[in-house]
Design a protein around this motif. Structure first.
Motif, PDB file in Angstrom:
ATOM      1  N   VAL A  91     -17.170  -4.979  -1.795  1.00 29.78           N
ATOM      2  CA  VAL A  91     -15.931  -4.252  -2.047  1.00 29.78           C
ATOM      3  C   VAL A  91     -14.750  -4.988  -1.428  1.00 29.78           C
ATOM      4  O   VAL A  91     -14.902  -5.800  -0.521  1.00 29.78           O
ATOM      5  N   ARG A  92     -13.564  -4.667  -1.944  1.00 33.96           N
ATOM      6  CA  ARG A  92     -12.325  -5.149  -1.344  1.00 33.96           C
ATOM      7  C   ARG A  92     -11.503  -3.941  -0.919  1.00 33.96           C
ATOM      8  O   ARG A  92     -11.295  -3.018  -1.693  1.00 33.96           O
ATOM      9  N   ASP A  93     -11.048  -3.975   0.330  1.00 28.56           N
ATOM     10  CA  ASP A  93     -10.162  -2.940   0.852  1.00 28.56           C
ATOM     11  C   ASP A  93      -8.769  -3.203   0.278  1.00 28.56           C
ATOM     12  O   ASP A  93      -8.191  -4.271   0.508  1.00 28.56           O
ATOM     13  N   LEU A  94      -8.229  -2.258  -0.466  1.00 29.08           N
ATOM     14  CA  LEU A  94      -6.944  -2.474  -1.126  1.00 29.08           C
ATOM     15  C   LEU A  94      -5.761  -2.399  -0.168  1.00 29.08           C
ATOM     16  O   LEU A  94      -4.650  -2.763  -0.551  1.00 29.08           O
ATOM     17  N   GLN A  95      -5.991  -1.955   1.076  1.00 29.47           N
ATOM     18  CA  GLN A  95      -4.906  -1.972   2.049  1.00 29.47           C
ATOM     19  C   GLN A  95      -4.880  -3.275   2.833  1.00 29.47           C
ATOM     20  O   GLN A  95      -3.847  -3.914   2.959  1.00 29.47           O
ATOM     21  N   THR A  96      -6.027  -3.690   3.344  1.00 28.51           N
ATOM     22  CA  THR A  96      -6.064  -4.907   4.175  1.00 28.51           C
ATOM     23  C   THR A  96      -6.332  -6.163   3.348  1.00 28.51           C
ATOM     24  O   THR A  96      -6.139  -7.270   3.838  1.00 28.51           O
ATOM     25  N   ARG A  97      -6.836  -5.986   2.116  1.00 29.24           N
ATOM     26  CA  ARG A  97      -7.253  -7.072   1.224  1.00 29.24           C
ATOM     27  C   ARG A  97      -8.532  -7.752   1.709  1.00 29.24           C
ATOM     28  O   ARG A  97      -8.946  -8.775   1.163  1.00 29.24           O
TER      29      ARG A  97
END
Length: 198
Positions: A91-97
């Protein structure tokens, strides 16, 4: 009990009232439990997970301490599912990238690469895992959610959390108003000057 009732009212004021007959009821109750234990100050002090560790940490063996300490370092965010692999989700965290490989022994039903969901990561000794429920936004609005998340990320953590709350409200409405398409339910959040095919 009074503290718990107050916390529940506070949480669902942010994400919207969830009825027990709705499809994501259990996932949102899990999300409330996570927030209460890991984020919400208890009677003016730290959250319950941190209070427990402060008061009992010295009594725990190292393995137990590591597990309870992980509950003080959880992170709720929006995630984009990039790949489903044997025993894990990328997964990719959309806040921290940041990208994470998350331990997931069973593939969640009906998910696919590209899905965007609201969830909480916990850095357990055996690897990153998601706590409780994962709330998936409809595939029809993925592009718009990504744009909103990208813009909110640039405006800072508080704005990002506010956008997550707005998105959570729309997700609840999708379950509640079955005659409306997700595009219609999320339409009022569509950023200006963003062309979308609906």
């Amino acid at each position: 009990m009074e503290e718990l009732r107050a916390a529940k009212a506070e949480f669902f004021q942010q994400v919207g009232e969830v009825r027990d007959d709705e499809p994501n009821f259990e996932a949102w109750m899990d999300a409330f439990g996570d927030w209460y234990l890991c984020d919400r100050p208890l009677r003016g002090g730290p959250p319950p997970a941190q209070q427990f560790l402060n008061e009992n940490g010295a009594l725990l063996d190292p393995e137990e301490h590591a597990v309870f300490e992980a509950f003080t370092r959880t992170r709720r965010s929006l995630f984009s599912l990039e790949a489903v692999e044997e025993g894990s989700l990328r997964v990719r965290d959309l806040q921290t990238r940041e990208r994470h490989d998350v331990v997931e022994r069973r593939k969640p039903a009906g998910v696919e690469a590209g899905d965007i969901f609201d969830a909480r990561l916990i850095p357990l000794p055996g690897g990153m895992q998601f706590t409780g429920g994962m709330i998936f936004h409809p595939s029809e609005v993925r592009r718009m959610v990504k744009v909103l998340a990208s813009r909110a990320r640039k405006e800072g953590p508080e704005r990002f959390q506010a956008v997550m709350g707005e998105l959570a409200l729309r997700r609840l409405r999708v379950d509640r108003y079955r005659k409306l398409t997700p595009e219609v339910v999320y339409a009022d959040l569509k950023p200006k000057r963003m062309w979308l095919p609906w």
